[in-house]
Write a protein that holds these residues in place. Structure first.
Motif, PDB file in Angstrom:
ATOM      1  N   UNK A  17       0.830  -1.206   0.000  1.00  0.00           N
ATOM      2  CA  UNK A  17       0.000   0.000   0.000  1.00  0.00           C
ATOM      3  C   UNK A  17       0.863   1.253   0.000  1.00  0.00           C
ATOM      4  N   UNK A  18       1.975   1.202   0.717  1.00  0.00           N
ATOM      5  CA  UNK A  18       2.889   2.335   0.731  1.00  0.00           C
ATOM      6  C   UNK A  18       3.466   2.590  -0.662  1.00  0.00           C
ATOM      7  N   UNK A  19       3.813   1.511  -1.372  1.00  0.00           N
ATOM      8  CA  UNK A  19       4.327   1.660  -2.728  1.00  0.00           C
ATOM      9  C   UNK A  19       3.285   2.218  -3.678  1.00  0.00           C
ATOM     10  N   UNK A  20       2.054   1.714  -3.575  1.00  0.00           N
ATOM     11  CA  UNK A  20       0.999   2.209  -4.450  1.00  0.00           C
ATOM     12  C   UNK A  20       0.622   3.645  -4.114  1.00  0.00           C
ATOM     13  N   UNK A  21       0.707   3.999  -2.832  1.00  0.00           N
ATOM     14  CA  UNK A  21       0.469   5.386  -2.456  1.00  0.00           C
ATOM     15  C   UNK A  21       1.501   6.293  -3.114  1.00  0.00           C
ATOM     16  N   UNK A  22       2.760   5.837  -3.169  1.00  0.00           N
ATOM     17  CA  UNK A  22       3.801   6.617  -3.837  1.00  0.00           C
ATOM     18  C   UNK A  22       3.473   6.801  -5.316  1.00  0.00           C
ATOM     19  N   UNK A  23       2.931   5.744  -5.930  1.00  0.00           N
ATOM     20  CA  UNK A  23       2.521   5.845  -7.334  1.00  0.00           C
ATOM     21  C   UNK A  23       1.383   6.846  -7.485  1.00  0.00           C
ATOM     22  N   UNK A  24       0.400   6.750  -6.620  1.00  0.00           N
ATOM     23  CA  UNK A  24      -0.747   7.642  -6.701  1.00  0.00           C
ATOM     24  C   UNK A  24      -0.337   9.095  -6.462  1.00  0.00           C
ATOM     25  N   UNK A  25       0.648   9.305  -5.612  1.00  0.00           N
ATOM     26  CA  UNK A  25       1.135  10.663  -5.371  1.00  0.00           C
ATOM     27  C   UNK A  25       1.703  11.276  -6.651  1.00  0.00           C
ATOM     28  N   UNK A  26       2.222  10.435  -7.550  1.00  0.00           N
ATOM     29  CA  UNK A  26       2.745  10.906  -8.829  1.00  0.00           C
ATOM     30  C   UNK A  26       1.662  10.961  -9.894  1.00  0.00           C
ATOM     31  N   UNK A  27       0.426  10.623  -9.504  1.00  0.00           N
ATOM     32  CA  UNK A  27      -0.666  10.609 -10.456  1.00  0.00           C
ATOM     33  C   UNK A  27      -0.712   9.365 -11.308  1.00  0.00           C
ATOM     34  N   UNK A  28      -0.066   8.285 -10.855  1.00  0.00           N
ATOM     35  CA  UNK A  28       0.019   7.052 -11.635  1.00  0.00           C
ATOM     36  C   UNK A  28      -0.905   5.993 -11.060  1.00  0.00           C
ATOM     37  N   UNK A  29      -1.721   5.401 -11.907  1.00  0.00           N
ATOM     38  CA  UNK A  29      -2.621   4.315 -11.527  1.00  0.00           C
ATOM     39  C   UNK A  29      -2.101   3.041 -12.191  1.00  0.00           C
ATOM     40  N   UNK A  30      -1.843   2.008 -11.397  1.00  0.00           N
ATOM     41  CA  UNK A  30      -1.226   0.795 -11.938  1.00  0.00           C
ATOM     42  C   UNK A  30      -2.175   0.050 -12.882  1.00  0.00           C
ATOM     43  N   UNK A  31      -3.406  -0.202 -12.456  1.00  0.00           N
ATOM     44  CA  UNK A  31      -4.479  -0.828 -13.234  1.00  0.00           C
ATOM     45  C   UNK A  31      -4.331  -2.343 -13.414  1.00  0.00           C
ATOM     46  N   UNK A  32      -3.299  -2.938 -12.877  1.00  0.00           N
ATOM     47  CA  UNK A  32      -3.145  -4.388 -13.041  1.00  0.00           C
ATOM     48  C   UNK A  32      -2.580  -5.005 -11.767  1.00  0.00           C
ATOM     49  N   UNK A  33      -3.080  -4.576 -10.621  1.00  0.00           N
ATOM     50  CA  UNK A  33      -2.641  -5.135  -9.351  1.00  0.00           C
ATOM     51  C   UNK A  33      -3.148  -6.561  -9.231  1.00  0.00           C
ATOM     52  N   UNK A  34      -2.241  -7.494  -9.020  1.00  0.00           N
ATOM     53  CA  UNK A  34      -2.598  -8.903  -8.858  1.00  0.00           C
ATOM     54  C   UNK A  34      -1.447  -9.602  -8.158  1.00  0.00           C
ATOM     55  N   UNK A  35      -1.699 -10.800  -7.671  1.00  0.00           N
ATOM     56  CA  UNK A  35      -0.642 -11.554  -6.992  1.00  0.00           C
ATOM     57  C   UNK A  35       0.452 -11.980  -7.960  1.00  0.00           C
ATOM     58  N   UNK A  36       0.170 -12.013  -9.259  1.00  0.00           N
ATOM     59  CA  UNK A  36       1.205 -12.313 -10.250  1.00  0.00           C
ATOM     60  C   UNK A  36       2.194 -11.164 -10.396  1.00  0.00           C
ATOM     61  N   UNK A  37       1.743  -9.972 -10.109  1.00  0.00           N
ATOM     62  CA  UNK A  37       2.573  -8.789 -10.299  1.00  0.00           C
ATOM     63  C   UNK A  37       3.223  -8.307  -9.008  1.00  0.00           C
ATOM     64  N   UNK A  38       3.324  -9.195  -8.043  1.00  0.00           N
ATOM     65  CA  UNK A  38       4.087  -8.936  -6.828  1.00  0.00           C
ATOM     66  C   UNK A  38       5.158 -10.021  -6.731  1.00  0.00           C
ATOM     67  N   UNK A  39       6.424  -9.628  -6.687  1.00  0.00           N
ATOM     68  CA  UNK A  39       7.537 -10.566  -6.613  1.00  0.00           C
ATOM     69  C   UNK A  39       8.154 -10.483  -5.224  1.00  0.00           C
ATOM     70  N   UNK A  40       8.444 -11.643  -4.646  1.00  0.00           N
ATOM     71  CA  UNK A  40       9.029 -11.719  -3.305  1.00  0.00           C
ATOM     72  C   UNK A  40      10.528 -11.940  -3.439  1.00  0.00           C
ATOM     73  N   UNK A  41      11.295 -10.861  -3.318  1.00  0.00           N
ATOM     74  CA  UNK A  41      12.747 -10.966  -3.446  1.00  0.00           C
ATOM     75  C   UNK A  41      13.306 -11.892  -2.383  1.00  0.00           C
ATOM     76  N   UNK A  42      14.077 -12.881  -2.825  1.00  0.00           N
ATOM     77  CA  UNK A  42      14.628 -13.854  -1.895  1.00  0.00           C
ATOM     78  C   UNK A  42      13.573 -14.741  -1.263  1.00  0.00           C
ATOM     79  N   UNK A  43      12.366 -14.712  -1.809  1.00  0.00           N
ATOM     80  CA  UNK A  43      11.271 -15.512  -1.265  1.00  0.00           C
ATOM     81  C   UNK A  43      10.644 -14.926  -0.023  1.00  0.00           C
TER      82      UNK A  43
END
Length: 344
Positions: A134-160
């Motif tokens: 949510x913090x990351x998406x808030x940063x996007x929204x602050x720039x006026x950017x809407x991702x439009x494709x939020x899903x569990x496929x589009x979240x990567x867990x670095x190092x698991x």
């Protein structure tokens, strides 16, 4: 045979290990493919530093809309500096293969979707994840950017690790000040798409669009499986005319998720900043939270059972999103009070 001749041959039979791009980057292996492009693990030739490279499919390389999406993704993420957002490094077109490409940090780890195949996240682990994303998406929204494709496929867990989760794939993102490059056509995954992306509510894409998809992602993480929002065209629409049944979700989480999954974007009266604040502050508290006001201070007032700014216009897209308040921002205590009343 020269390196350029080798690259040209590989561009005809398919990109593979050893293919170089502008003499700066080299492909090591293919790791994913999609409808618009392919993703490869590679490295910088000079430093050997590992990178990920997204390359437009050869049949789409001359499509101005697709190329525009790739260039737009690079321009958007070039301005980002957030630990929950993938870091983009460069973009260009290699003359030998004639295909645009994006270079980004290589994230070594599974997607959230792959992790959830093993089962749901523990509640506290899920809360940590939600606060970070949510913090990351808030940063996007602050720039006026809407991702439009939020899903569990589009979240990567670095190092698991859930603690190192990063949001990727802003390729269909749009800014709030410009029309989407897809000219209003649907882009995204049906299981996580919002009603307005399917044409409901005047197709009004806003920050609330990401709120809806993020709510579905939260249920996916807590349940282990996503809500079934697929089906025939009629079923897909009908499933979005009401709030999905989430009676099996933890009672402390249910109110906020139900708010996020309101069919009408005007009724999703919570921002990514609210969500991030609630999860992060709850996680970081070492003592009971300090008392907070039960009503917003002036110039805010209570009206019709909802908190909204006095003498401020309420938009259909975002009734009281923080971004709409040009002259005043609700104090943190008020925002925390509102969301705490929702979640207990």
């Amino acid at each position: 045979m020269s390196d350029q001749e080798k690259t040209l041959i590989k561009s005809i039979v398919g990109l593979g290990p050893g293919t170089q791009l502008n003499g700066l980057f080299e492909i090591d292996e293919k790791i994913a493919s999609g409808g618009m492009g392919e993703v490869f693990r590679g490295h910088e030739i000079m430093s050997g530093h590992p990178i990920a490279i997204k390359i437009v499919l050869s049949e789409l390389a001359k499509d101005e809309t697709i190329v525009g999406l790739f260039n737009k993704e690079a321009r958007i993420l070039r301005d980002f500096n957030h630990p929950a957002i993938v870091r983009y490094m460069a973009f260009g077109t290699d003359p030998a293969i004639g295909r645009p490409y994006l270079v980004m940090e290589f994230i070594n780890g599974p997607s959230l979707a792959e992790r959830l195949e093993e089962g749901p996240l523990a509640l506290e682990e899920a809360k940590n994840l939600f606060g970070r994303l949510a913090s990351g998406l808030d940063a996007a929204h602050e720039l006026g950017v809407i991702h439009r494709d939020i899903s569990s496929d589009n979240v990567i867990l670095a190092g698991g690790a859930v603690a190192n989760a990063k949001i990727i794939d802003f390729g269909i993102a749009r800014t709030s000040k410009s029309a989407t490059l897809l000219d209003g056509k649907f882009a995204g995954k049906y299981n996580f798409v919002s009603p307005e992306q399917l044409g409901l509510f005047n197709s009004n894409i806003s920050e609330a669009t990401d709120i809806y998809s993020f709510g579905l992602l939260m249920v996916n993480a807590l349940r282990g499986t996503p809500i079934d929002m697929n089906g025939t065209q009629v079923e897909i629409i009908e499933k979005r005319r009401s709030v999905p049944d989430i009676s099996d979700i933890d009672a402390t989480m249910r109110p906020i998720i139900e708010l996020m999954l309101q069919p009408n974007p005007a009724d999703r009266t919570v921002t990514m900043a609210d969500i991030a604040d609630w999860f992060i502050q709850r996680r970081e508290r070492s003592s009971p939270p300090r008392p907070i006001p039960t009503a917003p201070p002036k110039p805010y007032r209570k009206d019709a059972g909802m908190d909204k700014p006095a003498a401020m216009p309420v938009t259909a897209a975002s009734p009281f999103l923080e971004q709409d308040l040009d002259t005043a921002t609700p104090p943190m205590a008020w925002r925390m009070s509102r969301i705490s009343r929702l979640c207990g």
